[in-house]
Design an enzyme around this catalytic site. Sequence first.
Site, PDB file in Angstrom:
ATOM      1  CE  LYS B  77      -3.893   1.889   2.868  1.00  0.00           C
ATOM      2  NZ  LYS B  77      -4.828   1.842   3.780  1.00  0.00           N
ATOM      3  CB  SER B 152      -8.256   3.835   2.567  1.00  0.00           C
ATOM      4  OG  SER B 152      -7.257   2.907   3.621  1.00  0.00           O
ATOM      5  CB  SER B 176      -8.429   0.955   5.647  1.00  0.00           C
ATOM      6  OG  SER B 176      -9.188   2.047   5.523  1.00  0.00           O
TER       7      SER B 176
END
Lengths: 96, 482, 484
Positions: B77, B152, B176
């Site tokens: 990420k 997210s 997330s």
Amino acid sequence: MHHIDKETVAHTARLARIALSEDETEKQREHFSRLLEMVSQLHEAELPDLPPMHHPLDLLQPLRSDEARPAAGTDALMAGAPAESDGLFLVPKVIE
Amino acid sequence: MIGDGGIRALREALDQGEFSSVELTETCLARIAEHDAELNAFITVTAERALEAARAADQRIAGGDAGPLTGIPLAHKDIFCTRGDLTTCGSRMLEGFVAPYESTATARLAAAGAVPLGKTNMDEFAMGSSGENSYFGPTRNPWDPKRVPGGSSSGSAAAVAAGLAPAATGTDTGGSIRQPAALCGITGLKPTYGRVSRFGMIAYASSLDQAGVLARSAEDCALVLQAMAGADARDSTCAHEPVPDYAGELGGSLEGLTIGLPAGYWGDHVDADVADQVCAACDELERAGARLVDVSLARCNEAIAAYYVLAPAEASSNLSRYDGVRYGHRCNAPRSLQDLYERTRAEGFGPEVKRRILTGTYALSTGYYDQYYGAAQKMRRVIADDFAGVFEQVDLLAAPTAPNVAFRIGEKSADPIAMYHSDINTVAVNLAGLPAISLPAGMVRELPVGLQLIGPHFSEARLLCAAHSLQQRTDWHRSEPR
Amino acid sequence: MRPAANWESVIGLELHVQLATHSKIFSPAPTAYGARPNSQVDWVDAGLPGTLPVLNRSAVEMAVKFGLAVDAEITDRSIFARKNYFYPDLPKGYQISQYDRPIVSGGHFEIDTDEGTSKRIRLIRAHLEEDAGKSVHEGFRGKTGIDLNRAGVPLLEVVTAPDLRSPREAGLAMRKLHTLVRYLGICDGNLAEGSFRCDANVSIRPAGSETFGTRVELKNINSFRFVERAIEFEIHRQIHRRVSGEDVVQETRLYDPDKNETRSMRGKEEAEDYRYFPDPDLLPIPIDTTILESARRSMPELPDARKQRLIDLGVARADAVTLAGEPALGDYFDQVRAHVEADPQITANWVLVELVGGLKKRDLGVEASPVSPQDLAGLLARIDDGTISGKIAKQVFEAMLAGEGDADAIIQARGLTQITDADALTRQVAEVLERSETQIEQYLSGQDKVFNYFVGQVMAATRGRANPDAVRELLIEELDKRKS
């Protein structure tokens, strides 16, 4: 409905150093009103008198031994600087 | 090549010389090249770095020095600082920012020999539940590109679901990791707060943020978490708890395990079909030996309320460092210091980030602190105590991860409050700092549904074990888009 | 300039004490002063994304030491808070400080007033925080340059109660705390380098009133002289306003030492809202018995204890205050006494008058004295055993300061040994009397003062080496013979 006036939004935006247009201020005002409505149950709830929780785990601060290590150096630090001169970050003149 | 067998099968193939890490990496890079234009799962692909790491891994493998992750490609990420790479956190504010140091989580994975494919797309500063809040454009759900992958950790979830990477790192502040895992039909593990170091992980809400894994199975999550977890002198809030052998403890029976079904998490806010499907997954857990009991645990709405005060409050402070002075975006020709700050931050942050910064600033300001921040901290304690009480009766909790299947891109972006409610079943876990896992539980209207298991602090091994048992008995986690 | 008699001034100080750690409070970057700009900055100090603070043990220990020295309460589980504001030298947009649970609360210390009494000054708190960087306003063509070397240097912010009633008391309090932190070894005390900085809160009220007036915060008063002058000016400014019917405005004012005035700080007009909240990156600070015990064990003799010890030895109070007020001076005195058992007051005089005076002429500090405590002890021993007179000793000391060797070597080389030999002195006395007919007549006719003339003549003839007491005795003996 939680009424928030534009001046409160503008003041908050000044504290947060974010420029807001007239339109954005109004949108933010509406959002604030709805959000505060949503979170209002925090004070409607009858809560027992508990200490506020800052951390999920009940840990204590570890202490580091006082040993200095060479830092990254001026050039490395300046590598990403948007404005720089002689190893200093530059900003518009600050008036004191 | 990235077949059904997960990381363990790749490990065997690499060790037996069926293919090399370089070949495996090239396959991943080729899949990214083929599919990512549509999915937009990656912000940056670090092909050179990946191949370099793959070559080093092949040498280690040849030298008989391979660990479980040596030569396995992973995606990170774009919230993790990786030395020498662009690290944007999905924001214009950090467009072009090259991290001069490596996060502990990615450094440990690199040391284990994992191959870093690139940096995945995400909601800006991890604020979002759909992947739409990225400055670099929305990520699309591999099951239906018109739909969101959740957020997210949107890019990590989409990349794993689409087979671009065997596994990926993610972070979970209010859901997330778990919510996009659910919406993309993969397994996502959010460890206990403090299980993985936050050093080098760009902060959204420091007392809630936790790094974890998105993968195809609980077993893969176990293998990746194994390498990431553990104490770190550079993060004061990182736990010192010993790290168990997660993969080694898989496979135990569920006999004697009591799983609570918290009524509040199965309420009307959950789509009925989703609830039915997750219920069917729970039945499967029962068949595997677990005992299911109803427990009264509610306060989902209070959790949302507390979360949307606390997380923005911490964020408002955490994001003050983005001021255009030392790195990152800076507005053109600032006329004054005030102008530099206000325009830089107005341009650099997207709408949702600004909303949360303003909310947090308001919640902390004089006259409102007790009413909002103080009250939310108290609510947080109440919620944590509720969980602690429930875990005296049950070993784990089971609930739907998200109240709905993946929604259409644009469907909720005009209504932030509705978007916030996507997190209704996930945020309480972060407030209490608990570990939780989301695993595929079948399909509703041809879209994946996630089952969430929640455990007490540091019960990752138990969670993984239960999830693994279910995955041994079912094929939901093997479903692939298209 | 004295404040009008019917107004009382109320002053409290806030001191920013830079703790003498090797590394910064939350990062391993070095803390040395004067390095190349931005060369001592860790990623943590520059507020890079993803960096986290880790607390320096020494900073905690130093704060604990200070707390114990002022008899304060040390808070177990004290917490850090974020003070949020934007300023270019504040990299994270917040300062890590302490708000509701400071590490040190309460406590007190004494100041020695000019009237020779002590006054107790209470402390409100002392808390740990990180220093900010520095803004450089000159030399960047209308822009401001930011140097973060200082960012993250540990500070102990010490806040006194508003117990000070005059500029002089404020100056004494600042000096006393300065002395104390140097005794404790927690701060180098270098005012010029900003290691010890002072702000003052000043208000006035009608004499006898119990309520506080509107207070003004004075900044940039970083010298002992400035603190007194700035407060003096500010008190007069406030009295002037009140007398002319105007209110005092609560504000921050900057002291300008060149103009000797304070002026309102622009840009601070919109009151900041610091939005303090507990720092989620840091946990409660454990103060266990190990930290407390090691702080107690390493506690030196404190200034007040030393002052009292010197007074008990027989040193005059004012001299004891001066000696104890400067750790290096007090140490010097104690080391001299460790080598020679001379009269304590005489020793004090030698240290305070001859040594300090001599060093001042050479622009040296006590630490750099060319005469070691051992050497001064050697000189005092020669006075004590009568080898030289006190007067000759001053000559010898001058030579010692000039680096000519120790006392014995100089006495030897210059032949300065005191003449105590009776025969030699008798001869000198006889010689002097032989050529002083007139003076003898005057003396015998009752002019006693002439006696000193004879003494002076003998001393001159021996170039000061004669023992003056012996000379007096012989003269009286000889002159008495002539009376009959």
